[in-house]
Design a protein around this motif. Structure first.
Motif, PDB file in Angstrom:
ATOM      1  N   ARG A 125       0.946  -0.973  -0.109  1.00  0.00           N
ATOM      2  CA  ARG A 125      -0.007   0.070  -0.100  1.00  0.00           C
ATOM      3  C   ARG A 125       0.851   1.156  -0.025  1.00  0.00           C
ATOM      4  N   PHE A 126       0.614   2.143  -0.892  1.00  0.00           N
ATOM      5  CA  PHE A 126       1.547   3.317  -1.196  1.00  0.00           C
ATOM      6  C   PHE A 126       0.989   4.719  -0.996  1.00  0.00           C
ATOM      7  N   PRO A 127       1.697   5.570  -0.405  1.00  0.00           N
ATOM      8  CA  PRO A 127       1.064   6.881  -0.419  1.00  0.00           C
ATOM      9  C   PRO A 127       0.672   7.427  -1.797  1.00  0.00           C
ATOM     10  N   VAL A 128      -0.330   8.255  -2.135  1.00  0.00           N
ATOM     11  CA  VAL A 128      -0.873   8.567  -3.248  1.00  0.00           C
ATOM     12  C   VAL A 128      -0.411   9.932  -3.538  1.00  0.00           C
ATOM     13  N   ILE A 129      -0.215  10.273  -4.851  1.00  0.00           N
ATOM     14  CA  ILE A 129       0.222  11.822  -5.169  1.00  0.00           C
ATOM     15  C   ILE A 129      -0.811  11.828  -6.343  1.00  0.00           C
ATOM     16  N   ILE A 130      -1.730  12.786  -6.185  1.00  0.00           N
ATOM     17  CA  ILE A 130      -2.664  13.338  -7.404  1.00  0.00           C
ATOM     18  C   ILE A 130      -1.749  14.362  -8.256  1.00  0.00           C
ATOM     19  N   PHE A 131      -1.710  13.855  -9.389  1.00  0.00           N
ATOM     20  CA  PHE A 131      -1.068  14.678 -10.313  1.00  0.00           C
ATOM     21  C   PHE A 131      -2.002  15.449 -11.425  1.00  0.00           C
ATOM     22  N   ASN A 132      -1.703  16.551 -11.381  1.00  0.00           N
ATOM     23  CA  ASN A 132      -2.323  17.599 -12.309  1.00  0.00           C
ATOM     24  C   ASN A 132      -1.550  18.021 -13.455  1.00  0.00           C
ATOM     25  N   ARG A 133      -1.825  17.705 -14.411  1.00  0.00           N
ATOM     26  CA  ARG A 133      -1.111  18.026 -15.920  1.00  0.00           C
ATOM     27  C   ARG A 133      -1.400  19.371 -16.308  1.00  0.00           C
ATOM     28  N   GLY A 134      -0.507  19.945 -17.270  1.00  0.00           N
ATOM     29  CA  GLY A 134      -0.809  21.078 -17.602  1.00  0.00           C
ATOM     30  C   GLY A 134      -1.426  21.014 -18.884  1.00  0.00           C
ATOM     31  N   GLY A 135      -1.766  22.298 -19.691  1.00  0.00           N
ATOM     32  CA  GLY A 135      -2.532  22.123 -21.009  1.00  0.00           C
ATOM     33  C   GLY A 135      -3.858  22.550 -20.954  1.00  0.00           C
ATOM     34  N   ASN A 136      -4.567  22.873 -21.820  1.00  0.00           N
ATOM     35  CA  ASN A 136      -6.287  23.023 -21.793  1.00  0.00           C
ATOM     36  C   ASN A 136      -6.711  22.478 -23.107  1.00  0.00           C
ATOM     37  N   LYS A 137      -7.969  22.313 -23.012  1.00  0.00           N
ATOM     38  CA  LYS A 137      -8.888  21.870 -23.987  1.00  0.00           C
ATOM     39  C   LYS A 137      -8.530  20.667 -24.899  1.00  0.00           C
ATOM     40  N   GLU A 138      -8.213  19.544 -24.034  1.00  0.00           N
ATOM     41  CA  GLU A 138      -8.206  18.330 -24.798  1.00  0.00           C
ATOM     42  C   GLU A 138      -9.372  17.406 -24.664  1.00  0.00           C
ATOM     43  N   ILE A 139      -9.733  16.616 -25.503  1.00  0.00           N
ATOM     44  CA  ILE A 139     -10.732  15.748 -25.307  1.00  0.00           C
ATOM     45  C   ILE A 139     -10.463  14.200 -25.779  1.00  0.00           C
ATOM     46  N   GLY A 140     -11.192  13.390 -25.319  1.00  0.00           N
ATOM     47  CA  GLY A 140     -11.282  12.183 -25.533  1.00  0.00           C
ATOM     48  C   GLY A 140      -9.955  11.486 -25.653  1.00  0.00           C
ATOM     49  N   LYS A 141      -9.387  10.563 -26.756  1.00  0.00           N
ATOM     50  CA  LYS A 141      -8.086   9.932 -26.597  1.00  0.00           C
ATOM     51  C   LYS A 141      -7.010  10.726 -26.520  1.00  0.00           C
ATOM     52  N   VAL A 142      -7.064  11.864 -27.172  1.00  0.00           N
ATOM     53  CA  VAL A 142      -5.845  12.949 -27.211  1.00  0.00           C
ATOM     54  C   VAL A 142      -5.637  13.463 -25.848  1.00  0.00           C
ATOM     55  N   ALA A 143      -6.814  13.647 -24.716  1.00  0.00           N
ATOM     56  CA  ALA A 143      -6.567  14.138 -23.500  1.00  0.00           C
ATOM     57  C   ALA A 143      -5.973  13.036 -22.773  1.00  0.00           C
ATOM     58  N   LYS A 144      -6.305  11.644 -23.257  1.00  0.00           N
ATOM     59  CA  LYS A 144      -5.816  10.663 -22.338  1.00  0.00           C
ATOM     60  C   LYS A 144      -4.421  10.406 -22.391  1.00  0.00           C
ATOM     61  N   ALA A 145      -3.970  10.411 -23.930  1.00  0.00           N
ATOM     62  CA  ALA A 145      -2.624  10.373 -24.360  1.00  0.00           C
ATOM     63  C   ALA A 145      -1.875  11.497 -23.616  1.00  0.00           C
ATOM     64  N   LYS A 146      -2.217  12.710 -23.747  1.00  0.00           N
ATOM     65  CA  LYS A 146      -1.660  13.844 -23.050  1.00  0.00           C
ATOM     66  C   LYS A 146      -1.356  13.694 -21.676  1.00  0.00           C
ATOM     67  N   THR A 147      -2.333  13.354 -21.041  1.00  0.00           N
ATOM     68  CA  THR A 147      -2.120  12.849 -19.596  1.00  0.00           C
ATOM     69  C   THR A 147      -1.154  12.001 -19.396  1.00  0.00           C
ATOM     70  N   LEU A 148      -1.274  10.969 -19.970  1.00  0.00           N
ATOM     71  CA  LEU A 148      -0.184   9.994 -19.625  1.00  0.00           C
ATOM     72  C   LEU A 148       1.121  10.198 -20.005  1.00  0.00           C
ATOM     73  N   TYR A 149       1.201  10.923 -21.137  1.00  0.00           N
ATOM     74  CA  TYR A 149       2.644  11.290 -21.558  1.00  0.00           C
ATOM     75  C   TYR A 149       3.309  12.243 -20.411  1.00  0.00           C
ATOM     76  N   SER A 150       2.391  13.183 -19.981  1.00  0.00           N
ATOM     77  CA  SER A 150       2.906  14.290 -19.022  1.00  0.00           C
ATOM     78  C   SER A 150       3.216  13.434 -17.701  1.00  0.00           C
ATOM     79  N   LEU A 151       2.209  12.504 -17.380  1.00  0.00           N
ATOM     80  CA  LEU A 151       2.721  11.889 -16.301  1.00  0.00           C
ATOM     81  C   LEU A 151       3.909  10.973 -16.236  1.00  0.00           C
TER      82      LEU A 151
END
Length: 344
Positions: A125-151
């Motif tokens: 069981r591990f401590p949690v870090i909520i990660f908030n990416r940068g950028g604006n107005k991405e939707i669908g698969k692009v938003a998911k890819a951008k969040t994954l890449y940024s993370l």
């Protein structure tokens, strides 16, 4: 007359050249974005939220997960090609073999929102870090890819150091610091259903626009023990003076009622105006790239002075680098790990 004619011709040529250059630059950027969107088709990130999903989610509470699916990074080509060579992870990213990535759909207000999880493969069981990416107005698969890449590029080393990371892709009707803040705050409920998450130890880490979301979270929640903001704006009115294009291209398009209440809406999203409302029991690390051309370094100085005045528990670290710490990734990882080990 001949001289004036030559000058006019020269100016016309330079203007045409500049126009063609800018057109090519933005055209290539658009083409690359479109091309990446096409490549994401038929991957795990391509699943759209349907009306039947909303029917299934009617009884879900905020933060509860509707679906959770593992991500095979090698199938996400726009990302895989940047972190691998000859179909193997680059040495700098070899540690990703120790991490599982998931895409989730969870309830936020009356909406279903996508999110990304990165957790150690080993048991515990591990401590949690909520990660908030940068950028604006991405939707669908692009938003998911951008969040994954940024993370991956900004935060994933933490998952290799026994932290569980979770990030919202933000709702598709983005408000950059409006109701979309709930998509971040509801993750404090989401983690309660994740077996490897220690829901009693929650940190937060936001970059650029995500830094603004982190300040807002510290104002609106008492569940975050400590936070890190990287090159995040603290005064949006000053940011717009430095980058006038943000006014019409971002804020006016995404912030509700912006045309009627511009000053009010900008101040609502600017921590410099309500620093004394941040959770007094939390601590904060501010990371500033002194050569940042997207968020002026004085934004970090402004909030640092304000936090000093109210005796807030914070630290400011300045690094000679750009907005993304592109040449200082190792130092970035060291600063993050040191902070969270000490404060979370």
């Amino acid at each position: 007359m001949k001289i004036l004619k030559r000058i006019a011709i020269t100016i016309s040529v330079l203007t045409l050249s500049g126009t063609l250059f800018l057109g090519l630059k933005f055209g290539m950027r658009y083409y690359k974005s479109y091309q990446n969107e096409e490549i994401l088709t038929n991957t795990i990130l391509d699943n759209e939220i349907s009306s039947s999903d909303y029917t299934k989610a009617e009884r879900l509470k905020n933060g509860q997960i509707l679906s959770k699916k593992i991500i095979n990074l090698s199938e996400i080509l726009p990302i895989w090609t940047t972190i691998s060579e000859n179909d193997s992870l680059l040495h700098a990213y070899k540690y990703l073999d120790n991490i599982n990535f998931y895409v989730i759909v969870y309830k936020s207000d009356l909406l279903l929102v996508n999110g990304i999880i990165a957790e150690p493969k080993k048991e515990g069981r591990f401590p949690v870090i909520i990660f908030n990416r940068g950028g604006n107005k991405e939707i669908g698969k692009v938003a998911k890819a951008k969040t994954l890449y940024s993370l991956i590029t900004t935060a994933s080393k933490l998952a290799d150091e026994d932290y569980l990371l979770i990030a919202s892709c933000y709702r598709e009707e983005d408000e950059i610091g409006g109701d979309d803040l709930n998509d971040v705050l509801n993750l404090t409920e989401t983690i309660k259903s994740i077996d490897k998450a220690d829901a009693t130890r929650i940190g937060m880490y936001g970059w650029s626009r995500g830094g603004m979301m982190t300040y807002l979270s510290l104002k609106n929640s008492t569940k975050i023990k400590t936070a890190v903001v990287g090159n995040g704006p603290s005064d949006l009115e000053a940011l717009i003076i430095d980058r006038p294009e943000m006014d019409s291209r971002v804020c006016a398009k995404l912030i509700p009622e912006y045309d009627k209440n511009k000053t009010k809406e900008l101040q609502k999203r600017s921590v410099i105006n309500w620093a004394d409302e941040l959770d007094k029991n939390a601590s904060l690390l501010i990371l500033c790239g002194t050569e940042d051309e997207q968020v002026h370094p004085n934004q970090a100085d402004l909030i640092a002075h304000k936090l000093e005045e109210i005796n807030y528990d914070f630290k400011l670290e300045k690094v000679k680098t750009d907005h993304t710490f592109s040449n200082k990734k190792e130092e970035l990882n060291r600063l993050l790990l040191s902070w969270f080990k000490e404060n979370l």
